[in-house]
Design a protein around this motif. Structure first.
Motif, PDB file in Angstrom:
ATOM      1  N   LYS A  97     -17.779  11.553  -1.772  1.00  0.00           N
ATOM      2  CA  LYS A  97     -17.430  10.234  -2.308  1.00  0.00           C
ATOM      3  C   LYS A  97     -15.939  10.022  -2.095  1.00  0.00           C
ATOM      4  O   LYS A  97     -15.130  10.934  -2.331  1.00  0.00           O
ATOM      5  CB  LYS A  97     -17.726  10.142  -3.810  1.00  0.00           C
ATOM      6  N   CYS A  98     -15.557   8.823  -1.684  1.00  0.00           N
ATOM      7  CA  CYS A  98     -14.141   8.523  -1.436  1.00  0.00           C
ATOM      8  C   CYS A  98     -13.353   8.536  -2.746  1.00  0.00           C
ATOM      9  O   CYS A  98     -13.674   7.789  -3.676  1.00  0.00           O
ATOM     10  CB  CYS A  98     -14.006   7.163  -0.747  1.00  0.00           C
ATOM     11  N   VAL A  99     -12.329   9.384  -2.808  1.00  0.00           N
ATOM     12  CA  VAL A  99     -11.472   9.459  -3.988  1.00  0.00           C
ATOM     13  C   VAL A  99     -10.036   9.030  -3.677  1.00  0.00           C
ATOM     14  O   VAL A  99      -9.238   8.822  -4.583  1.00  0.00           O
ATOM     15  CB  VAL A  99     -11.490  10.872  -4.618  1.00  0.00           C
ATOM     16  N   TYR A 100      -9.720   8.920  -2.395  1.00  0.00           N
ATOM     17  CA  TYR A 100      -8.387   8.466  -1.983  1.00  0.00           C
ATOM     18  C   TYR A 100      -8.488   7.889  -0.589  1.00  0.00           C
ATOM     19  O   TYR A 100      -9.209   8.400   0.268  1.00  0.00           O
ATOM     20  CB  TYR A 100      -7.386   9.627  -1.972  1.00  0.00           C
ATOM     21  N   ARG A 101      -7.726   6.836  -0.360  1.00  0.00           N
ATOM     22  CA  ARG A 101      -7.542   6.273   0.975  1.00  0.00           C
ATOM     23  C   ARG A 101      -6.166   5.664   0.999  1.00  0.00           C
ATOM     24  O   ARG A 101      -5.734   5.047   0.040  1.00  0.00           O
ATOM     25  CB  ARG A 101      -8.641   5.281   1.380  1.00  0.00           C
ATOM     26  N   GLY A 102      -5.452   5.912   2.079  1.00  0.00           N
ATOM     27  CA  GLY A 102      -4.105   5.372   2.142  1.00  0.00           C
ATOM     28  C   GLY A 102      -3.168   6.207   2.978  1.00  0.00           C
ATOM     29  O   GLY A 102      -3.564   6.829   3.952  1.00  0.00           O
ATOM     30  N   ARG A 103      -1.934   6.243   2.529  1.00  0.00           N
ATOM     31  CA  ARG A 103      -0.861   6.802   3.343  1.00  0.00           C
ATOM     32  C   ARG A 103      -0.605   8.279   3.056  1.00  0.00           C
ATOM     33  O   ARG A 103      -1.003   8.814   2.023  1.00  0.00           O
ATOM     34  CB  ARG A 103       0.417   6.007   3.112  1.00  0.00           C
ATOM     35  N   LEU A 104       0.108   8.882   3.984  1.00  0.00           N
ATOM     36  CA  LEU A 104       0.572  10.261   3.834  1.00  0.00           C
ATOM     37  C   LEU A 104       1.706  10.309   2.804  1.00  0.00           C
ATOM     38  O   LEU A 104       1.696  11.093   1.873  1.00  0.00           O
ATOM     39  CB  LEU A 104       1.064  10.783   5.181  1.00  0.00           C
ATOM     40  N   ASP A 105       2.682   9.437   3.018  1.00  0.00           N
ATOM     41  CA  ASP A 105       3.826   9.290   2.119  1.00  0.00           C
ATOM     42  C   ASP A 105       4.565   8.015   2.526  1.00  0.00           C
ATOM     43  O   ASP A 105       4.054   7.239   3.337  1.00  0.00           O
ATOM     44  CB  ASP A 105       4.740  10.519   2.135  1.00  0.00           C
ATOM     45  N   ALA A 106       5.740   7.789   2.000  1.00  0.00           N
ATOM     46  CA  ALA A 106       6.477   6.543   2.252  1.00  0.00           C
ATOM     47  C   ALA A 106       7.273   6.549   3.559  1.00  0.00           C
ATOM     48  O   ALA A 106       7.827   5.523   3.953  1.00  0.00           O
ATOM     49  CB  ALA A 106       7.425   6.263   1.087  1.00  0.00           C
ATOM     50  N   SER A 107       7.333   7.665   4.249  1.00  0.00           N
ATOM     51  CA  SER A 107       8.141   7.775   5.461  1.00  0.00           C
ATOM     52  C   SER A 107       7.487   7.063   6.645  1.00  0.00           C
ATOM     53  O   SER A 107       6.283   7.160   6.853  1.00  0.00           O
ATOM     54  CB  SER A 107       8.350   9.250   5.807  1.00  0.00           C
ATOM     55  N   THR A 108       8.303   6.346   7.396  1.00  0.00           N
ATOM     56  CA  THR A 108       7.865   5.719   8.651  1.00  0.00           C
ATOM     57  C   THR A 108       8.914   6.038   9.717  1.00  0.00           C
ATOM     58  O   THR A 108      10.021   6.484   9.396  1.00  0.00           O
ATOM     59  CB  THR A 108       7.716   4.186   8.529  1.00  0.00           C
ATOM     60  N   PRO A 109       8.603   5.782  10.985  1.00  0.00           N
ATOM     61  CA  PRO A 109       9.578   6.106  12.034  1.00  0.00           C
ATOM     62  C   PRO A 109      10.924   5.405  11.877  1.00  0.00           C
ATOM     63  O   PRO A 109      11.927   5.887  12.371  1.00  0.00           O
ATOM     64  CB  PRO A 109       8.890   5.642  13.319  1.00  0.00           C
ATOM     65  N   ARG A 110      10.961   4.285  11.162  1.00  0.00           N
ATOM     66  CA  ARG A 110      12.198   3.511  11.104  1.00  0.00           C
ATOM     67  C   ARG A 110      12.923   3.527   9.761  1.00  0.00           C
ATOM     68  O   ARG A 110      14.043   3.069   9.688  1.00  0.00           O
ATOM     69  CB  ARG A 110      11.904   2.049  11.458  1.00  0.00           C
ATOM     70  N   ASN A 111      12.266   4.008   8.690  1.00  0.00           N
ATOM     71  CA  ASN A 111      12.911   3.828   7.389  1.00  0.00           C
ATOM     72  C   ASN A 111      13.810   4.981   6.947  1.00  0.00           C
ATOM     73  O   ASN A 111      14.473   4.877   5.916  1.00  0.00           O
ATOM     74  CB  ASN A 111      11.883   3.485   6.304  1.00  0.00           C
ATOM     75  N   GLY A 112      13.839   6.074   7.672  1.00  0.00           N
ATOM     76  CA  GLY A 112      14.756   7.167   7.352  1.00  0.00           C
ATOM     77  C   GLY A 112      14.374   8.013   6.152  1.00  0.00           C
ATOM     78  O   GLY A 112      15.106   8.937   5.798  1.00  0.00           O
ATOM     79  N   LEU A 113      13.254   7.717   5.513  1.00  0.00           N
ATOM     80  CA  LEU A 113      12.825   8.529   4.373  1.00  0.00           C
ATOM     81  C   LEU A 113      12.255   9.849   4.883  1.00  0.00           C
ATOM     82  O   LEU A 113      11.588   9.889   5.921  1.00  0.00           O
ATOM     83  CB  LEU A 113      11.773   7.785   3.552  1.00  0.00           C
TER      84      LEU A 113
END
Length: 186
Positions: free
Chosen positions: A133-149
């Protein structure tokens, strides 16, 4: 580099079954072949997407860590290889071997599996519990190639930790993934 957000499959959805070619072993694998006792992560990735390239090493580290805890992982590429040949099975095999993927890398030639999961972008992550059963869907974390996080894998790690403890991940902690859109066939 256009950004697309994931569509957020409804929580509680049963993991759609599949039977796809593993680009590395050249064998057909199904959901039952990749699921694990404590949970299963299904992720949609591809070879050429800068968002996937940005997070891939962290994804590999998380998979290696959580497989030891009883979580299964599988990556699926669903892109149109006529227009994006770098995402074809032979290139998938090369990338998986070079990066030593600890999980199968499956090719969704018909794109039916991506549609069944409502996948919209790469990378797109889905966590299913022991009952699939799906318990999570979404992102790895807040980091993207351009945001420097910095890459931390925080969101996926939190979801996996919660799933291992049979705890729910709060809806407000489930943020859509962002990446390149899946390259749909015409």
């Amino acid at each position: 580099m256009a950004s697309t957000y994931s569509t957020m499959l409804p929580l509680g959805t049963n993991a759609p079954d599949f039977k796809l070619l593993d680009a590395v072993s050249d064998k057909l694998l199904s959901l039952s072949n990749v699921k694990a006792e404590k949970g299963t992560v299904v992720m949609f990735i591809c070879n050429h997407c800068p968002y996937v390239i940005h997070v891939l090493d962290e994804v590999l580290a998380i998979a290696s860590e959580y497989q030891l805890k009883g979580v299964g992982f599988v990556a699926i590429s669903s892109n149109d290889v006529v227009n994006y040949p770098e995402d074809g099975p032979e290139q998938m095999k090369i990338m998986a071997r070079e990066k030593a993927f600890p999980f199968p890398y499956l090719y969704d030639e018909t794109q039916e599996v991506a549609r069944a999961y409502q996948a919209a972008c790469t990378p797109d992550f889905y966590v299913f519990d022991a009952d699939l059963k799906c318990v999570y869907r979404g992102r790895l974390d807040a980091s993207t190639p351009r945001n420097g996080l910095p890459l931390t894998g925080k969101d996926l790690r939190n979801a996996l930790d919660a799933a291992l403890l049979d705890k729910a991940v709060r809806e407000e902690e489930q943020l859509p993934s962002m990446g390149c859109n899946i390259k749909w066939k015409s």
